[in-house]
Scaffold this motif. Structure first.
Motif, PDB file in Angstrom:
ATOM      1  N   UNK A 170      16.505 -53.447  -2.370  1.00  0.00           N
ATOM      2  CA  UNK A 170      16.585 -53.161  -3.808  1.00  0.00           C
ATOM      3  C   UNK A 170      16.714 -51.662  -4.054  1.00  0.00           C
ATOM      4  N   UNK A 171      17.134 -50.912  -3.030  1.00  0.00           N
ATOM      5  CA  UNK A 171      17.186 -49.452  -3.141  1.00  0.00           C
ATOM      6  C   UNK A 171      18.226 -49.019  -4.181  1.00  0.00           C
ATOM      7  N   UNK A 172      17.903 -47.951  -4.893  1.00  0.00           N
ATOM      8  CA  UNK A 172      18.831 -47.346  -5.849  1.00  0.00           C
ATOM      9  C   UNK A 172      18.950 -45.861  -5.542  1.00  0.00           C
ATOM     10  N   UNK A 173      20.103 -45.294  -5.874  1.00  0.00           N
ATOM     11  CA  UNK A 173      20.328 -43.880  -5.617  1.00  0.00           C
ATOM     12  C   UNK A 173      20.911 -43.651  -4.245  1.00  0.00           C
ATOM     13  N   UNK A 174      20.849 -42.404  -3.783  1.00  0.00           N
ATOM     14  CA  UNK A 174      21.444 -42.016  -2.500  1.00  0.00           C
ATOM     15  C   UNK A 174      20.421 -42.153  -1.379  1.00  0.00           C
ATOM     16  N   UNK A 175      20.809 -42.833  -0.303  1.00  0.00           N
ATOM     17  CA  UNK A 175      19.938 -43.056   0.846  1.00  0.00           C
ATOM     18  C   UNK A 175      20.707 -42.776   2.126  1.00  0.00           C
ATOM     19  N   UNK A 176      20.059 -42.138   3.119  1.00  0.00           N
ATOM     20  CA  UNK A 176      20.738 -41.933   4.402  1.00  0.00           C
ATOM     21  C   UNK A 176      20.768 -43.227   5.213  1.00  0.00           C
ATOM     22  N   UNK A 177      21.938 -43.600   5.656  1.00  0.00           N
ATOM     23  CA  UNK A 177      22.080 -44.755   6.539  1.00  0.00           C
ATOM     24  C   UNK A 177      21.944 -44.329   7.993  1.00  0.00           C
ATOM     25  N   UNK A 178      22.573 -43.194   8.335  1.00  0.00           N
ATOM     26  CA  UNK A 178      22.522 -42.641   9.693  1.00  0.00           C
ATOM     27  C   UNK A 178      22.299 -41.139   9.575  1.00  0.00           C
ATOM     28  N   UNK A 179      21.406 -40.613  10.390  1.00  0.00           N
ATOM     29  CA  UNK A 179      21.126 -39.174  10.369  1.00  0.00           C
ATOM     30  C   UNK A 179      20.701 -38.755  11.772  1.00  0.00           C
ATOM     31  N   UNK A 180      21.680 -38.344  12.596  1.00  0.00           N
ATOM     32  CA  UNK A 180      21.358 -37.900  13.946  1.00  0.00           C
ATOM     33  C   UNK A 180      22.028 -36.565  14.244  1.00  0.00           C
ATOM     34  N   UNK A 181      22.064 -36.160  15.493  1.00  0.00           N
ATOM     35  CA  UNK A 181      22.562 -34.841  15.850  1.00  0.00           C
ATOM     36  C   UNK A 181      24.069 -34.704  15.701  1.00  0.00           C
ATOM     37  N   UNK A 183      26.061 -37.105  13.523  1.00  0.00           N
ATOM     38  CA  UNK A 183      26.633 -37.855  12.412  1.00  0.00           C
ATOM     39  C   UNK A 183      25.618 -38.042  11.291  1.00  0.00           C
ATOM     40  N   UNK A 184      26.102 -37.923  10.049  1.00  0.00           N
ATOM     41  CA  UNK A 184      25.264 -38.204   8.879  1.00  0.00           C
ATOM     42  C   UNK A 184      26.079 -39.078   7.932  1.00  0.00           C
ATOM     43  N   UNK A 185      25.519 -40.217   7.558  1.00  0.00           N
ATOM     44  CA  UNK A 185      26.175 -41.113   6.600  1.00  0.00           C
ATOM     45  C   UNK A 185      25.187 -41.447   5.495  1.00  0.00           C
ATOM     46  N   UNK A 186      25.624 -41.254   4.268  1.00  0.00           N
ATOM     47  CA  UNK A 186      24.781 -41.522   3.097  1.00  0.00           C
ATOM     48  C   UNK A 186      25.505 -42.502   2.171  1.00  0.00           C
ATOM     49  N   UNK A 187      24.753 -43.447   1.641  1.00  0.00           N
ATOM     50  CA  UNK A 187      25.303 -44.421   0.697  1.00  0.00           C
ATOM     51  C   UNK A 187      24.561 -44.319  -0.626  1.00  0.00           C
ATOM     52  N   UNK A 188      25.306 -44.471  -1.716  1.00  0.00           N
ATOM     53  CA  UNK A 188      24.720 -44.457  -3.051  1.00  0.00           C
ATOM     54  C   UNK A 188      24.800 -45.854  -3.638  1.00  0.00           C
ATOM     55  N   UNK A 189      23.657 -46.366  -4.052  1.00  0.00           N
ATOM     56  CA  UNK A 189      23.562 -47.709  -4.617  1.00  0.00           C
ATOM     57  C   UNK A 189      23.249 -47.605  -6.104  1.00  0.00           C
ATOM     58  N   UNK A 190      24.004 -48.327  -6.918  1.00  0.00           N
ATOM     59  CA  UNK A 190      23.893 -48.223  -8.373  1.00  0.00           C
ATOM     60  C   UNK A 190      23.690 -49.602  -8.988  1.00  0.00           C
ATOM     61  N   UNK A 191      22.813 -49.729  -9.984  1.00  0.00           N
ATOM     62  CA  UNK A 191      22.636 -51.029 -10.652  1.00  0.00           C
ATOM     63  C   UNK A 191      23.937 -51.479 -11.329  1.00  0.00           C
ATOM     64  N   UNK A 192      24.166 -52.776 -11.305  1.00  0.00           N
ATOM     65  CA  UNK A 192      25.347 -53.313 -11.983  1.00  0.00           C
ATOM     66  C   UNK A 192      25.101 -53.368 -13.482  1.00  0.00           C
ATOM     67  N   UNK A 193      26.165 -53.501 -14.229  1.00  0.00           N
ATOM     68  CA  UNK A 193      26.035 -53.576 -15.687  1.00  0.00           C
ATOM     69  C   UNK A 193      25.238 -54.813 -16.088  1.00  0.00           C
ATOM     70  N   UNK A 194      24.294 -54.596 -16.976  1.00  0.00           N
ATOM     71  CA  UNK A 194      23.502 -55.701 -17.490  1.00  0.00           C
ATOM     72  C   UNK A 194      22.346 -56.111 -16.596  1.00  0.00           C
ATOM     73  N   UNK A 195      22.110 -55.358 -15.489  1.00  0.00           N
ATOM     74  CA  UNK A 195      21.001 -55.700 -14.600  1.00  0.00           C
ATOM     75  C   UNK A 195      20.379 -54.425 -14.056  1.00  0.00           C
TER      76      UNK A 195
END
Length: 408
Positions: A170-181, A183-195
């Motif tokens: 149920x995470x919202x906002x920007x979260x690191x998926x991978x963070x090592x020496x 590679x860094x990958x960040x994903x942003x999760x946003x609520x859908x309209x009406x929820x």
């Protein structure tokens, strides 16, 4: 407090085993010397000497610039001793170093706060011919192919971690998926309209870090309705060495799909848009995945999402249209089937099942062993073991190991 009252007055005998486990865990934590951590004062001493060699005299020198560098080195030395304080309790060398640092800070009039010295990088030899080809270099060194791990993030979002765990978050906002020496990958999760609780991936940022002669820092960024077939600077390749590019991006469907190859770390990344959500699939060698420091402890692809953010997969009766629809697309009742059911239940949109189908196809392409593609788990797969139980067992095992075998 409740436990104390029951011990004194004989009341509240209903204290549960969970409460007892919590107390046992706490006692083990307090009694275990940092779970047999080793005193690292010698490493602190070595780092301080290395940091002061560049100013010529291990004593601070007389010039203002040299004194500033020396003060930075002293503050780093102090910070290092603080980090190892618990493991060094009773160590004479440690207490001598702490006292010496305090005296030197006063002697050289060093502020207690300020910049610290950066650790000196160790000299590295030039790379060999296969140095920028991770798989070839690994085969040459180890005599076998590297072990590859897979992580997939898709849908509401659902996460299949490198450790073969499956969670719906149920995470919202920007979260690191991978963070090592590397590679860094960040994903942003946003609520859908009406929820306020149904979320989708709307942005994915990939940072490929600079690594010796093989690759300079490169950034890829995708957003909803814009999955570009190029890095942010417009290039599609990078890390040119002897006519070979360590980094490259290509797409089968520009705007909705992109594949990023990083051959110097043996890693493949797929970003795609499915319906109204982005998804990510990663294939990377175990050694690359595990090349992180204790500070890089928040990685959803490694540890999963925080316990407080995990959602249970709702029960869906086999007679429902959602069950019938997902069964027709995903005959094996694995985690992708569960994800399909979840997304259909919370959105009511039949098209939302496409993300689970695409994630399964990526898994098939990235996991060489067909038996590992269909990750099977019961409905309790989202529920980790009780935290007190896990902590108590792990600390008890480690304490016994240290008691009978000593530090490794």
């Amino acid at each position: 407090m409740g436990m104390a009252a029951s011990a004194v007055g004989g009341n509240h005998l209903h204290t549960t085993w969970k409460h007892i486990l919590i107390i046992v865990t706490t006692l083990l934590l307090l009694s275990s010397p940092s779970v047999c951590a080793q005193c690292r004062i010698l490493q602190c001493n070595s780092d301080f000497v290395a940091a002061t060699l560049e100013i010529g005299v291990i004593g601070g020198g007389g010039k203002d610039g040299a004194n500033a560098v020396y003060c930075s080195a002293l503050r780093s030395y102090a910070l290092c001793t603080q980090r190892t304080a618990r493991a060094c309790r009773g160590d004479l060398a440690y207490h001598s170093a702490v006292q010496g640092i305090e005296d030197l800070l006063i002697q050289h009039r060093c502020p207690q706060t300020g910049p610290t010295a950066q650790p000196r990088p160790l000299p590295k030899p030039p790379l060999s011919g296969n140095g920028c080809f991770y798989e070839k270099g690994f085969m040459q060194k180890e005599g076998r192919a590297p072990e590859y791990l897979h992580c997939g993030v898709f849908g509401d979002p659902h996460i299949r971690t490198f450790n073969e765990e499956f969670q719906t978050c149920a995470v919202q906002g920007a979260w690191p998926l991978i963070d090592n020496q590397y590679l860094y990958i960040q994903a942003t999760s946003t609520p859908t309209r009406g929820s306020s609780y149904i979320t989708i991936l709307t942005k994915i940022t990939v940072i490929l870090k600079n690594w010796r002669e093989c690759a300079e820092l490169q950034i890829y960024q995708a957003e909803l309705d814009n999955v570009p077939p190029a890095f942010v600077d417009g290039s599609v390749t990078g890390g040119d060495r002897r006519g070979h590019q360590s980094l490259r991006v290509h797409s089968h469907d520009p705007g909705r799909h992109a594949e990023i190859w990083a051959t110097h770390i043996g890693t493949m990344i797929v970003v795609r848009q499915v319906g109204r959500s982005l998804s990510l699939s990663v294939r990377s060698p175990r050694a690359i995945v595990e090349s992180y420091t204790p500070e890089q402890d928040l990685q959803l692809c490694v540890w999963g999402c925080p316990v407080s953010q995990r959602m249970e997969t709702p029960y869906v009766h086999p007679s429902t249209p959602a069950y019938t629809h997902c069964s027709s697309l995903l005959p094996v009742q694995d985690v992708y089937f569960q994800a399909c059911l979840f997304d259909l239940q919370v959105t009511g949109d039949l098209n939302s099942s496409a993300s689970a189908v695409a994630a399964l196809e990526d898994a098939r392409a990235m996991i060489s062993n067909p038996d590992r593609v269909h990750l099977l788990t019961g409905r309790a797969g989202n529920n980790p073991p009780s935290l007190p139980v896990a902590l108590a067992l792990s600390i008890l095992v480690e304490t016994l190991r240290c008691t009978f075998l000593g530090p490794v």
